[in-house]
Design an enzyme around this catalytic site. Structure first.
Site, short mmCIF file in Angstrom:
data_model
loop_
_atom_site.label_atom_id
_atom_site.label_comp_id
_atom_site.label_asym_id
_atom_site.label_seq_id
_atom_site.Cartn_x
_atom_site.Cartn_y
_atom_site.Cartn_z
N TYR A 167 -64.73 69.14 30.59
CA TYR A 167 -65.41 68.17 31.46
C TYR A 167 -64.87 66.79 31.11
O TYR A 167 -65.17 66.25 30.03
CB TYR A 167 -66.90 68.27 31.20
CG TYR A 167 -67.83 67.38 31.97
CD1 TYR A 167 -68.42 67.79 33.16
CD2 TYR A 167 -68.20 66.13 31.46
CE1 TYR A 167 -69.33 67.00 33.84
CE2 TYR A 167 -69.12 65.33 32.13
CZ TYR A 167 -69.68 65.77 33.31
OH TYR A 167 -70.60 64.97 33.97
N THR B 143 -65.88 60.91 30.32
CA THR B 143 -65.91 59.76 29.41
C THR B 143 -64.52 59.12 29.28
O THR B 143 -63.50 59.81 29.26
CB THR B 143 -66.39 60.20 28.02
OG1 THR B 143 -67.71 60.74 28.15
CG2 THR B 143 -66.42 59.03 27.05
N GLY C 204 -68.54 55.08 28.33
CA GLY C 204 -69.29 56.23 27.86
C GLY C 204 -70.61 56.28 28.60
O GLY C 204 -70.75 56.91 29.65
N TRP D 226 -62.63 61.55 24.19
CA TRP D 226 -63.67 62.39 23.59
C TRP D 226 -63.95 63.63 24.44
O TRP D 226 -65.10 64.02 24.64
CB TRP D 226 -64.97 61.60 23.35
CG TRP D 226 -64.78 60.30 22.65
CD1 TRP D 226 -65.07 59.05 23.14
CD2 TRP D 226 -64.24 60.09 21.34
NE1 TRP D 226 -64.75 58.08 22.22
CE2 TRP D 226 -64.24 58.69 21.10
CE3 TRP D 226 -63.76 60.95 20.34
CZ2 TRP D 226 -63.77 58.14 19.92
CZ3 TRP D 226 -63.29 60.38 19.16
CH2 TRP D 226 -63.31 59.00 18.97
N ILE D 227 -62.89 64.26 24.94
CA ILE D 227 -63.06 65.39 25.82
C ILE D 227 -63.03 66.70 25.02
O ILE D 227 -62.01 67.07 24.42
CB ILE D 227 -61.96 65.41 26.91
CG1 ILE D 227 -61.91 64.05 27.63
CG2 ILE D 227 -62.21 66.54 27.89
CD1 ILE D 227 -63.24 63.58 28.22
N THR D 228 -64.15 67.41 25.05
CA THR D 228 -64.29 68.67 24.32
C THR D 228 -63.42 69.76 24.94
O THR D 228 -63.40 69.92 26.16
CB THR D 228 -65.77 69.11 24.33
OG1 THR D 228 -66.56 68.12 23.68
CG2 THR D 228 -65.94 70.44 23.61
N GLN E 50 -96.47 67.79 -2.90
CA GLN E 50 -96.86 67.40 -1.54
C GLN E 50 -95.77 66.61 -0.83
O GLN E 50 -95.57 66.77 0.39
CB GLN E 50 -98.15 66.58 -1.60
CG GLN E 50 -98.79 66.34 -0.25
CD GLN E 50 -100.08 65.55 -0.37
OE1 GLN E 50 -100.05 64.34 -0.58
NE2 GLN E 50 -101.21 66.22 -0.26
N PHE F 175 -82.85 68.79 -1.04
CA PHE F 175 -81.81 69.28 -1.93
C PHE F 175 -81.44 68.25 -3.00
O PHE F 175 -80.79 68.59 -3.99
CB PHE F 175 -80.56 69.64 -1.13
CG PHE F 175 -80.55 71.03 -0.58
CD1 PHE F 175 -79.68 72.00 -1.10
CD2 PHE F 175 -81.38 71.39 0.46
CE1 PHE F 175 -79.66 73.29 -0.58
CE2 PHE F 175 -81.36 72.68 0.99
CZ PHE F 175 -80.51 73.64 0.46
N GLU G 190 -73.18 63.94 25.81
CA GLU G 190 -73.95 64.27 27.02
C GLU G 190 -75.11 63.30 27.25
O GLU G 190 -76.16 63.66 27.75
CB GLU G 190 -74.43 65.72 26.99
CG GLU G 190 -73.28 66.71 27.14
CD GLU G 190 -73.68 68.04 27.70
OE1 GLU G 190 -74.62 68.09 28.52
OE2 GLU G 190 -73.03 69.03 27.34
#
Length: 415
Positions: free
Chosen positions: A150, A153, A158, A183-185, A307, A366, A391
């Site tokens: 998709y 951007t 953005g 930033w394209i996946t 607690q 942790f 998104e």
């Protein structure tokens, strides 16, 4: 095989739907998954624990694209879940899709983003594609294990989609596209792209853009280097340059000037899935922190007895239940044929923000170990952040929700 089992569930879908309708009429409301949804959830959970988790650290450290995992997910029917049945897809319910998203992200949200990037690329085609486009581009996704991307951007655009500068000019029966995306996946491995380009520079955002489907091997498309991100490193994120890319008019998606609306409608489908992914990360943080709190001892007793620690765990649990219900509500509205935009925004912003709180508190539980990469919560902390950004940022989601609230108030809904 599991894939055949899932396909077989489609045959029983009508029966399941009828039984659920009877149940709904008798109770008015329900929280149990139907048989199909539960089956998908169990397959996805088993896949996340047996396939994804064992290789997650490797892909995080190397950034290697998880092709082998993707191929197995495709074989099991865990990809392209919203592709219509008449094209060969599984056409699962949105709630079932959300359960898959949650379980996969529990294993590794970087790998799940690589797998589920297809949902976002395919959504505009599902929303606005004609029969030929759906058959050609969605059909190939269920025929073999492929990924799509998709491309909306841009480096300077953005949240401000209206500021996008990629443009398309009509020449005969073709469009010439020039510009840059960022930033394209899945960009480095995509078979095709959904691309949003400006076709009328003088129009307002709502009518300035048009959507196009671009085959990845089209001359003029140049894919940049893989970006090394803070988290979700298994996901392939890149910039793309379009230089005089010729696209036939038959690859125009919807009417000229309707691209922005199509792109936003796609988010109504995918934002609940992203919310579910954030819930998966939050759930993993919650479980890891809870187990550690029972094992780690200070002052002669498990830190779960303190607690200060117990309350962090309690907040994680409560928030995760609330986020899950919001995601399901957004899915339910969509399945019911109603506009779900503000519910999708609520779900995404709440789930994303809570996932980050879970990750932060898990590291705190942790202690020093949480800051070390030998322990799981360090990676979860890095992976969680992007849910507040991609998104649509959490701030944009709040803007969508607040506008919906004031529109309703102005219309007299609160009188």
């Amino acid at each position: 095989r599991s894939h055949k089992m899932l396909r077989g569930l489609r045959v029983a879908k009508e029966v399941v739907a009828r039984s659920n309708a009877i149940r709904a009429m008798s109770t008015g409301f329900g929280f149990e998954h139907d048989e199909e949804t539960q089956a998908y959830k169990e397959v996805a959970r088993k896949f996340a624990r047996e396939v994804i988790i064992p290789v997650a650290a490797h892909h995080d450290k190397t950034g290697e694209y998880p092709w082998e995992v993707i191929k197995q997910a495709w074989e099991l029917g865990l990809m392209n879940t919203h592709v219509p049945a008449d094209i060969g897809g599984l056409d699962v319910s949105h709630i079932a899709g959300a359960t898959i998203s949650e379980e996969l992200a529990y294993g590794c949200s970087g790998i799940s983003t690589a797998i589920e990037g297809n949902n976002l690329a395919e959504a505009p085609v599902i929303v606005a594609g004609n029969a030929e486009q759906k058959k050609k581009y969605l059909g190939r996704m269920v025929a073999e294990p492929l990924v799509a991307a998709y491309a909306v951007t841009e480096p300077q655009a953005g949240s401000d989609v209206g500021g996008a500068k990629t443009n398309a000019v009509k020449k005969g029966d073709k469009w010439i596209i020039n510009g840059n995306k960022m930033w394209i996946t899945n960009a480095g491995h995509a078979n095709w792209f959904f691309c949003l380009a400006k076709t009328d520079a003088s129009a307002g955002t709502g009518k300035a853009f048009t959507g196009f489907i671009l085959d990845a091997d089209t001359p003029g498309i140049k894919v940049g280097r893989k970006e090394w991100n803070m988290g979700q490193r298994a996901s392939d994120t890149r910039g793309i340059t379009f230089e005089d890319v010729e696209v036939p008019d038959c690859n125009r998606l919807g009417e000229v000037g309707q691209g922005f609306k199509i792109a936003m409608k796609a988010f109504d489908i995918t934002r609940p899935m992203v919310a579910a992914g954030a819930i998966g990360v939050g759930q993993r943080c919650f479980e890891e922190a809870s187990k550690y709190a029972l094992e780690r001892k200070t002052m002669g007793q498990p830190i779960a007895n303190h607690q200060a620690v117990a309350f962090m765990i309690a907040d994680m649990a409560a928030g995760l239940e609330a986020a899950r219900l919001l995601a399901y509500k957004a899915c339910y509205e969509l399945q019911s044929g109603r506009r779900n935009s503000h519910y999708a925004a609520m779900a995404k912003l709440f789930a994303a923000d809570h996932a980050n709180k879970c990750a932060t508190d898990a590291v705190q539980v942790f202690g020093g170990n949480g800051f070390n990469s030998d322990y799981p919560v360090e990676k979860l902390f890095r992976d969680a952040k992007i849910f507040q950004i991609y998104e649509g940022t959490s701030q944009i989601q709040r803007l969508i929700v607040s506008r919906a609230v004031f529109d309703a108030a102005a219309a007299g809904a609160f009188n």
